[in-house]
Design a protein around this motif. Structure first.
Motif, PDB file in Angstrom:
ATOM      1  N   LEU A  67       0.815  -1.159  -0.011  1.00 30.27           N
ATOM      2  CA  LEU A  67       0.182   0.010  -0.031  1.00 30.27           C
ATOM      3  C   LEU A  67       0.787   1.300   0.127  1.00 30.27           C
ATOM      4  O   LEU A  67       1.741   1.470   0.669  1.00 30.27           O
ATOM      5  CB  LEU A  67      -0.952   0.080   1.244  1.00 30.27           C
ATOM      6  CG  LEU A  67      -1.740  -1.349   1.423  1.00 30.27           C
ATOM      7  CD1 LEU A  67      -2.369  -1.283   2.812  1.00 30.27           C
ATOM      8  CD2 LEU A  67      -2.773  -1.381   0.447  1.00 30.27           C
ATOM      9  N   VAL A  68       0.609   2.025  -1.021  1.00 25.89           N
ATOM     10  CA  VAL A  68       1.470   3.398  -1.057  1.00 25.89           C
ATOM     11  C   VAL A  68       0.483   4.452  -1.226  1.00 25.89           C
ATOM     12  O   VAL A  68      -0.161   4.530  -1.867  1.00 25.89           O
ATOM     13  CB  VAL A  68       2.248   3.128  -2.408  1.00 25.89           C
ATOM     14  CG1 VAL A  68       3.216   4.502  -2.676  1.00 25.89           C
ATOM     15  CG2 VAL A  68       3.029   2.041  -2.405  1.00 25.89           C
ATOM     16  N   LYS A  69       1.325   5.431  -0.660  1.00 22.23           N
ATOM     17  CA  LYS A  69       0.372   6.833  -0.360  1.00 22.23           C
ATOM     18  C   LYS A  69       0.925   7.623  -1.551  1.00 22.23           C
ATOM     19  O   LYS A  69       2.061   8.052  -1.560  1.00 22.23           O
ATOM     20  CB  LYS A  69       0.478   7.648   0.866  1.00 22.23           C
ATOM     21  CG  LYS A  69      -0.248   8.945   0.974  1.00 22.23           C
ATOM     22  CD  LYS A  69      -0.065   9.465   2.423  1.00 22.23           C
ATOM     23  CE  LYS A  69      -0.986   8.667   3.264  1.00 22.23           C
ATOM     24  NZ  LYS A  69      -1.004   9.663   4.821  1.00 22.23           N
ATOM     25  N   LYS A  70       0.048   8.186  -2.760  1.00 21.21           N
ATOM     26  CA  LYS A  70       0.334   9.050  -3.459  1.00 21.21           C
ATOM     27  C   LYS A  70      -0.606  10.028  -3.800  1.00 21.21           C
ATOM     28  O   LYS A  70      -1.612  10.069  -3.563  1.00 21.21           O
ATOM     29  CB  LYS A  70       0.159   8.308  -4.991  1.00 21.21           C
ATOM     30  CG  LYS A  70       1.518   7.339  -4.960  1.00 21.21           C
ATOM     31  CD  LYS A  70       0.995   6.473  -6.479  1.00 21.21           C
ATOM     32  CE  LYS A  70       2.335   5.573  -6.750  1.00 21.21           C
ATOM     33  NZ  LYS A  70       3.573   5.998  -6.670  1.00 21.21           N
ATOM     34  N   ASP A  71      -0.029  11.202  -3.685  1.00 25.63           N
ATOM     35  CA  ASP A  71      -0.936  12.607  -3.331  1.00 25.63           C
ATOM     36  C   ASP A  71      -1.664  12.630  -2.295  1.00 25.63           C
ATOM     37  O   ASP A  71      -2.846  13.114  -2.475  1.00 25.63           O
ATOM     38  CB  ASP A  71      -1.484  12.863  -4.819  1.00 25.63           C
ATOM     39  CG  ASP A  71      -0.365  12.948  -5.978  1.00 25.63           C
ATOM     40  OD1 ASP A  71       0.577  13.574  -5.759  1.00 25.63           O
ATOM     41  OD2 ASP A  71      -0.784  12.347  -7.076  1.00 25.63           O
ATOM     42  N   GLY A  72      -1.275  12.268  -1.151  1.00 33.42           N
ATOM     43  CA  GLY A  72      -2.294  12.213  -0.181  1.00 33.42           C
ATOM     44  C   GLY A  72      -3.298  10.899  -0.037  1.00 33.42           C
ATOM     45  O   GLY A  72      -3.947  10.870   0.859  1.00 33.42           O
ATOM     46  N   LYS A  73      -3.180  10.221  -1.157  1.00 33.04           N
ATOM     47  CA  LYS A  73      -4.275   9.129  -1.018  1.00 33.04           C
ATOM     48  C   LYS A  73      -3.636   7.602  -1.140  1.00 33.04           C
ATOM     49  O   LYS A  73      -2.476   7.474  -2.013  1.00 33.04           O
ATOM     50  CB  LYS A  73      -5.103   9.259  -2.509  1.00 33.04           C
ATOM     51  CG  LYS A  73      -6.091  10.814  -2.441  1.00 33.04           C
ATOM     52  CD  LYS A  73      -6.719  10.537  -3.635  1.00 33.04           C
ATOM     53  CE  LYS A  73      -7.668  11.895  -3.500  1.00 33.04           C
ATOM     54  NZ  LYS A  73      -8.672  11.971  -4.791  1.00 33.04           N
ATOM     55  N   GLU A  80      -1.635  -1.755 -10.208  1.00 33.71           N
ATOM     56  CA  GLU A  80      -1.384  -0.569 -10.947  1.00 33.71           C
ATOM     57  C   GLU A  80      -2.011   0.835 -10.123  1.00 33.71           C
ATOM     58  O   GLU A  80      -2.428   1.711 -10.809  1.00 33.71           O
ATOM     59  CB  GLU A  80      -2.091  -0.535 -12.518  1.00 33.71           C
ATOM     60  CG  GLU A  80      -1.446  -1.791 -13.193  1.00 33.71           C
ATOM     61  CD  GLU A  80      -2.047  -1.740 -14.610  1.00 33.71           C
ATOM     62  OE1 GLU A  80      -3.282  -1.554 -14.687  1.00 33.71           O
ATOM     63  OE2 GLU A  80      -1.349  -2.028 -15.608  1.00 33.71           O
ATOM     64  N   ASN A  81      -1.488   0.842  -8.938  1.00 32.28           N
ATOM     65  CA  ASN A  81      -2.029   1.683  -8.048  1.00 32.28           C
ATOM     66  C   ASN A  81      -3.641   2.413  -8.114  1.00 32.28           C
ATOM     67  O   ASN A  81      -3.713   3.549  -7.994  1.00 32.28           O
ATOM     68  CB  ASN A  81      -1.209   3.102  -8.414  1.00 32.28           C
ATOM     69  CG  ASN A  81       0.310   3.017  -8.363  1.00 32.28           C
ATOM     70  OD1 ASN A  81       0.742   2.471  -7.399  1.00 32.28           O
ATOM     71  ND2 ASN A  81       1.102   3.442  -9.191  1.00 32.28           N
ATOM     72  N   TYR A  82      -4.267   1.235  -7.981  1.00 26.83           N
ATOM     73  CA  TYR A  82      -5.683   1.345  -8.103  1.00 26.83           C
ATOM     74  C   TYR A  82      -6.014   2.035  -6.525  1.00 26.83           C
ATOM     75  O   TYR A  82      -5.171   1.530  -5.529  1.00 26.83           O
ATOM     76  CB  TYR A  82      -6.591   0.154  -8.001  1.00 26.83           C
ATOM     77  CG  TYR A  82      -7.912   0.439  -8.374  1.00 26.83           C
ATOM     78  CD1 TYR A  82      -8.532   0.465  -9.453  1.00 26.83           C
ATOM     79  CD2 TYR A  82      -8.835   0.148  -7.082  1.00 26.83           C
ATOM     80  CE1 TYR A  82      -9.932   0.928  -9.720  1.00 26.83           C
ATOM     81  CE2 TYR A  82     -10.262   0.261  -7.023  1.00 26.83           C
ATOM     82  CZ  TYR A  82     -10.972   0.638  -8.333  1.00 26.83           C
ATOM     83  OH  TYR A  82     -12.163   0.960  -8.517  1.00 26.83           O
ATOM     84  N   PRO A  83      -7.106   2.905  -6.355  1.00 28.51           N
ATOM     85  CA  PRO A  83      -7.316   3.364  -5.421  1.00 28.51           C
ATOM     86  C   PRO A  83      -7.491   2.256  -3.913  1.00 28.51           C
ATOM     87  O   PRO A  83      -8.278   1.407  -4.394  1.00 28.51           O
ATOM     88  CB  PRO A  83      -8.424   4.024  -5.162  1.00 28.51           C
ATOM     89  CG  PRO A  83      -8.670   4.423  -6.582  1.00 28.51           C
ATOM     90  CD  PRO A  83      -7.794   3.424  -7.386  1.00 28.51           C
ATOM     91  N   ALA A  84      -6.954   2.517  -2.899  1.00 26.46           N
ATOM     92  CA  ALA A  84      -7.071   1.560  -1.759  1.00 26.46           C
ATOM     93  C   ALA A  84      -8.289   1.981  -0.954  1.00 26.46           C
ATOM     94  O   ALA A  84      -8.728   3.066  -1.011  1.00 26.46           O
ATOM     95  CB  ALA A  84      -5.799   1.421  -0.840  1.00 26.46           C
ATOM     96  N   ASN A  85      -8.851   1.059   0.036  1.00 24.74           N
ATOM     97  CA  ASN A  85      -9.798   1.407   0.960  1.00 24.74           C
ATOM     98  C   ASN A  85      -9.094   2.091   1.843  1.00 24.74           C
ATOM     99  O   ASN A  85      -8.678   1.683   2.825  1.00 24.74           O
ATOM    100  CB  ASN A  85     -10.417   0.161   1.561  1.00 24.74           C
ATOM    101  CG  ASN A  85     -11.580   0.371   2.277  1.00 24.74           C
ATOM    102  OD1 ASN A  85     -11.658   1.208   3.181  1.00 24.74           O
ATOM    103  ND2 ASN A  85     -12.579  -0.490   2.430  1.00 24.74           N
TER     104      ASN A  85
END
Length: 430
Positions: A67-73, A80-85
């Motif tokens: 799980l990686v935080k990108k641009d605060g999300k 492929e960096n789909y939004p996490a819960n």
């Protein structure tokens, strides 16, 4: 001092000496008192760097997730960096920061397998889960292992022993292992468990259409005039009527729908069977249009968790939203203000919904058969033969008495005539 008193004191001294010797021997055999860095009631971490965490790796016996935080999300790297819960991710971090010890157990790192934290094991119950927390630069901030569940008393529940907590380990603390009353139900090494659950939610459906398999040709289209009306099938033939049992579910397509997984473009191209592809279009009274491309899986290409009849779905969402409210003739200023505010709030909500659903474009989702069952109907299942209208019989019902009308000539009293009565025809004289 009398001789008797001396003997008594001597006996007491011997008893005290023996007791002291026993106590010392017991302490020697039992070893030093257990000492751990944290005690019951303390938080597991003296200070947990919750605000610095930007990268989490969770591994178990069956794989792992990043799980990686990108641009605060928060995003899921394996998809492929789909939004996490984000709710689950933030809850995991917050729980660890506030987690309190219920019992401490002095033991070195070599005892990890006893608590279900054997990182070399291939069995989930022995491996447990390991979470590594890093900052944005990749520096490791903390490492935690979640081990076996702690079972409660057999008598605590009519269903038998129930889990009441879990063993955990802070790898920076080598003084022992700890029992906590948290179960970490939402924490998993399964990638799909961390994907954001938001999906399309067509509301106030106006029309639904589906193409034929492997073709753009229309298989059927249902339309209704108002939100409260029933659907009508375009091209309904003589002798056919709608099968309401199969048509009614079209009003609530994808209500509370969830997808099973998100696939990369390469994976979807490899696993999808283009020969069975179909297109569906859903239009709503709010002005939304959903274009769906639905592709069945090739036999034997599903993942271990996939059902063989799952389908791959890509989505495109557009909307034609009104820019201003149509005002009624003679509308009072105070009424107009309230209606304008209501219209503005609804328009804002629709724009937010559109932006959220348009963010799903370009992704391929794996959906279960149950989620798509209502939509993937063949035309013959949407119609049935019209029931003939029963003919009205002129025969009387059984047991009904009838009265026969008897027609007899009406004779007038002597010397009088009856108005309207036909006179008897005159006989011709021969």
């Amino acid at each position: 001092m009398k001789k008797k008193q001396v003997l008594t004191l001597s006996a007491i001294a011997i008893v005290l000496g023996t007791a002291l010797l026993i106590v010392k021997q017991t302490q020697k055999n039992s070893g030093p008192a257990a000492i751990t860095s944290r005690a019951a009631g303390d938080t597991l971490f003296a200070s947990f760097p919750a605000t610095e965490i930007a990268h989490i790796e969770i591994t178990g016996a069956d794989g792992g997730v990043t799980l990686v935080k990108k641009d605060g999300k928060w995003t899921v790297a394996q998809r492929e960096n789909y939004p996490a819960n984000s709710v689950n991710v933030n809850e995991f971090i917050r729980t660890l920061a506030e987690l309190k010890v219920t019992r401490s157990l002095e033991a070195g790192p070599s005892f990890a397998p006893r608590f279900g934290m054997d990182e070399a094991s291939t069995k989930s119950e022995d491996r447990g889960l390991t979470a590594i927390f890093k900052d944005a630069s990749g520096k490791e901030l903390s490492k935690v292992s979640l081990g076996k569940n702690i079972e409660g008393s057999q008598d605590a529940s009519p269903m038998g022993a129930m889990p009441v907590g879990r063993y955990v380990r802070n790898h920076a603390d080598e003084s022992g292992f700890y029992a906590v009353n948290e179960m970490f139900f939402s924490v998993s090494a399964d990638v799909t468990r961390w994907l954001a659950e938001e999906f399309i939610a067509p509301d106030k459906i106006k029309s639904v259409s589906l193409s034929q398999k492997g073709s753009d040709a229309l298989a059927w289209k249902l339309v209704r005039d108002t939100e409260s009306a029933e659907f009508k099938l375009e091209g309904l033939k003589t002798g056919e009527e709608l099968n309401s049992e199969n048509v009614s579910p079209m009003k609530s397509l994808f209500s509370y729908a969830r997808f099973e997984d998100v696939l990369s473009a390469a994976a979807s191209a490899e696993r999808g069977d283009a020969a069975g592809k179909r297109n569906a279009t859903i239009e709503t009274f709010d002005g939304f249009t959903y274009q769906l491309t639905i592709t069945p899986l090739k036999p034997g290409t599903g993942s271990a968790s996939s059902a063989p009849d799952n389908q791959l779905v890509t989505i495109a969402v557009s909307a034609n939203l009104p820019t201003e409210r149509t005002k009624a003739e003679g509308e009072k200023p105070e009424d107009a203000k309230a209606k304008d505010d209501e219209f503005a709030a609804q328009l804002k909500a629709l724009k937010e919904k559109l932006a959220k659903e348009q963010s799903l474009a370009g992704r391929t989702f794996e959906l279960s058969k149950n989620t798509l069952n209502a939509l993937l109907k063949e035309r013959e299942t949407l119609v049935k033969k019209a029931e003939p209208i029963p003919a009205q019989s002129s025969a009387p019902a059984p047991g009904t008495k009838t009265v026969e009308a008897v027609t007899q000539p009406i004779e007038a009293p002597a010397g009088k005539s009856i108005k309207g009565a036909k006179k008897p025809a005159k006989r011709e004289k021969r």
